[in-house]
Scaffold this motif. Structure first.
Motif, short mmCIF file in Angstrom:
data_model
loop_
_atom_site.label_atom_id
_atom_site.label_comp_id
_atom_site.label_asym_id
_atom_site.label_seq_id
_atom_site.Cartn_x
_atom_site.Cartn_y
_atom_site.Cartn_z
N TRP A 160 0.83 -1.21 0.00
CA TRP A 160 0.00 0.00 0.00
C TRP A 160 0.86 1.26 0.00
O TRP A 160 0.50 2.26 -0.64
CB TRP A 160 -0.96 -0.01 1.18
CG TRP A 160 -2.14 -0.87 0.90
CD1 TRP A 160 -2.42 -2.10 1.43
CD2 TRP A 160 -3.20 -0.59 -0.02
NE1 TRP A 160 -3.59 -2.59 0.89
CE2 TRP A 160 -4.09 -1.69 0.00
CE3 TRP A 160 -3.49 0.48 -0.87
CZ2 TRP A 160 -5.23 -1.74 -0.78
CZ3 TRP A 160 -4.64 0.43 -1.65
CH2 TRP A 160 -5.49 -0.67 -1.59
N TYR A 185 3.79 1.72 -1.36
CA TYR A 185 4.29 1.97 -2.72
C TYR A 185 3.17 2.46 -3.64
O TYR A 185 3.40 3.32 -4.49
CB TYR A 185 5.00 0.75 -3.30
CG TYR A 185 6.47 0.77 -2.96
CD1 TYR A 185 7.36 1.51 -3.73
CD2 TYR A 185 6.97 0.08 -1.86
CE1 TYR A 185 8.71 1.56 -3.41
CE2 TYR A 185 8.32 0.13 -1.54
CZ TYR A 185 9.18 0.87 -2.31
OH TYR A 185 10.51 0.93 -1.99
N LEU A 186 1.98 1.94 -3.47
CA LEU A 186 0.86 2.44 -4.27
C LEU A 186 0.58 3.91 -3.95
O LEU A 186 0.35 4.73 -4.85
CB LEU A 186 -0.39 1.59 -4.04
CG LEU A 186 -0.32 0.16 -4.60
CD1 LEU A 186 -1.55 -0.63 -4.17
CD2 LEU A 186 -0.17 0.16 -6.11
N LEU A 197 6.16 -1.97 -9.46
CA LEU A 197 5.10 -2.87 -8.96
C LEU A 197 5.53 -4.33 -9.08
O LEU A 197 5.25 -5.14 -8.19
CB LEU A 197 3.79 -2.62 -9.71
CG LEU A 197 3.15 -1.25 -9.45
CD1 LEU A 197 1.96 -1.04 -10.37
CD2 LEU A 197 2.77 -1.09 -7.99
#
Length: 139
Positions: free
Chosen positions: A40, A42-43, A118
């Motif tokens: 989360w 990194y998102l 990702l």
């Protein structure tokens, strides 16, 4: 992974991924090493970084007489601050991912860069899960 995807030109992004690798595999039971947190985070870093990059591009077009460096610094700093804030309020703190939001504002990147980040995060989750029985916290 970095060699395969040729991400060496984005040093800020590489630094963040390297720090994540360190945290995930040397401190696997720590809060920041939990997959929920770093996925989360990194998102969040990606979304915040892209938004502030787009703001930066828009602002330099609106104010051509102001040196670009001024907006570059402001947008980079705001990206870091907003990424930290969003991670704290969503309880998904993972410090290295803040570097990604900065890297997306100050560095050259494209959609492939985001896909590769990702992929690297997904790869770390898979490897950590496969090695969960042998990973220990190193102190």
């Amino acid at each position: 992974m970095l060699t395969i995807f040729n991400l060496f030109t984005q040093s800020t992004i590489i630094a963040g991924l390297s720090a994540t690798t360190f945290i995930v595999f040397t401190m696997p039971s720590r809060y920041a090493a939990q997959p929920k947190n770093f996925i989360w985070a990194y998102l969040i870093g990606i979304v915040v970084g892209v938004v502030f990059f787009l703001i930066y591009i828009s602002i330099i077009r609106l104010f051509p007489s102001v040196p670009e460096r001024v907006f570059y610094i402001i947008c980079g700093a705001l990206a870091v601050g907003v990424a930290i804030f969003v991670m704290v309020i969503t309880d998904t703190e993972h410090p290295p991912s803040v570097g990604l939001s900065l890297g997306l504002v100050i560095g050259e990147w494209n959609h492939i860069t985001i896909i590769m980040v990702l992929f690297c995060i997904a790869f770390m989750v898979i490897v950590k899960r496969l090695l969960r029985d042998v990973l220990i916290d190193l102190r």
